[in-house]
Write an enzyme that holds these catalytic residues in place. Structure first.
Site, short mmCIF file in Angstrom:
data_model
loop_
_atom_site.label_atom_id
_atom_site.label_comp_id
_atom_site.label_asym_id
_atom_site.label_seq_id
_atom_site.Cartn_x
_atom_site.Cartn_y
_atom_site.Cartn_z
N CYS A 157 0.87 -1.18 0.00
CA CYS A 157 0.00 0.00 0.00
C CYS A 157 0.91 1.23 0.00
O CYS A 157 2.10 1.12 -0.28
CB CYS A 157 -0.98 -0.02 1.17
SG CYS A 157 -0.26 0.19 2.82
N ASN A 177 2.46 1.57 4.22
CA ASN A 177 2.70 0.31 4.91
C ASN A 177 2.36 0.39 6.40
O ASN A 177 3.04 -0.20 7.23
CB ASN A 177 4.15 -0.15 4.69
CG ASN A 177 4.42 -1.60 5.10
OD1 ASN A 177 5.52 -1.91 5.54
ND2 ASN A 177 3.46 -2.47 4.97
N CYS A 227 -1.40 0.65 7.20
CA CYS A 227 -2.83 0.30 7.34
C CYS A 227 -3.16 -0.96 6.53
O CYS A 227 -3.26 -2.04 7.09
CB CYS A 227 -3.73 1.45 6.87
SG CYS A 227 -3.68 2.92 7.92
N ARG A 228 -3.33 -0.80 5.24
CA ARG A 228 -3.84 -1.89 4.41
C ARG A 228 -2.87 -3.04 4.24
O ARG A 228 -3.25 -4.20 4.43
CB ARG A 228 -4.25 -1.35 3.03
CG ARG A 228 -5.39 -0.35 3.11
CD ARG A 228 -5.63 0.33 1.79
NE ARG A 228 -4.52 1.25 1.49
CZ ARG A 228 -4.37 1.88 0.34
NH1 ARG A 228 -5.22 1.68 -0.65
NH2 ARG A 228 -3.36 2.72 0.16
N SER A 229 -1.62 -2.76 3.87
CA SER A 229 -0.72 -3.89 3.60
C SER A 229 -0.30 -4.66 4.85
O SER A 229 -0.26 -5.89 4.80
CB SER A 229 0.49 -3.45 2.77
OG SER A 229 1.22 -2.42 3.38
N ASP A 249 -8.06 3.37 1.11
CA ASP A 249 -7.18 3.73 2.22
C ASP A 249 -8.04 4.27 3.37
O ASP A 249 -8.71 5.29 3.22
CB ASP A 249 -6.18 4.79 1.77
CG ASP A 249 -5.07 5.03 2.78
OD1 ASP A 249 -5.21 4.60 3.95
OD2 ASP A 249 -4.07 5.65 2.40
#
Length: 167
Positions: free
Chosen positions: A16, A19, A21-23, A132
């Site tokens: 993401c 690095n 939140c999402r990933s 995001d």
């Protein structure tokens, strides 16, 4: 986990922007799915960001809390994706098209297959991109986890087909 040396073990990198939140959430959810399938020692997993804003940081506290409520432990430290990552990992999974474009700009001929996470979402009710959640409220973090969990069965099936995977 950091960049795997090229081995016969399949490897997956989630990407993401920062690095945090999402990933890292994708990494944690995927690791839990691998454990549930008995594959935890047979796949190398990591996450990274296309930007270096948060290098060395733990995931966002809101994502850590949302993930913990579902039983996921997010402990990885943020790092920036490298050119080398795109040759060492088998599968690189960006969360959205902007990060996918950043990966393509980083390496014009990667060995890794680069595929949006949305590729593994089944049905027409899911978005192609993982939004995001950073600037929104708690519902955004929950929605990201919903998307990640929905993608795991298809991703696990795909990983089982990667070279070096027999289970």
């Amino acid at each position: 986990m950091t960049q795997p040396a090229r081995t016969s073990v399949p490897s997956v990198l989630f990407v993401c922007l920062g690095n945090i939140c999402r990933s890292p959430a994708a990494e944690g959810v995927f690791l839990a799915a691998l454990r549930a399938e008995g594959l935890q020692d047979r796949v190398a997993v990591d996450s990274a960001g296309t930007a270096g804003y948060h290098i060395g940081s733990l995931p966002d506290r809101r994502m850590i809390a949302a993930a913990a409520r579902r039983g996921y432990d997010l402990t990885s430290r943020a790092r920036q994706v490298t050119h080398t990552d795109l040759d060492q990992f088998d599968l690189v999974i960006p969360m959205d098209r902007d990060n996918q474009a950043g990966l393509v700009a980083l390496h014009s001929a990667p060995r890794a297959r680069i595929e949006l996470l949305g590729h593994w979402l089944r049905g027409d009710t899911w978005p192609v991109e993982v939004p995001d959640p950073w600037s929104g409220g708690p519902e955004g973090f929950e929605f990201v986890l919903d998307l990640l969990e929905a993608a795991m069965p298809g991703l696990i099936a795909e990983v089982r087909q990667l070279p070096g995977q027999t289970g």
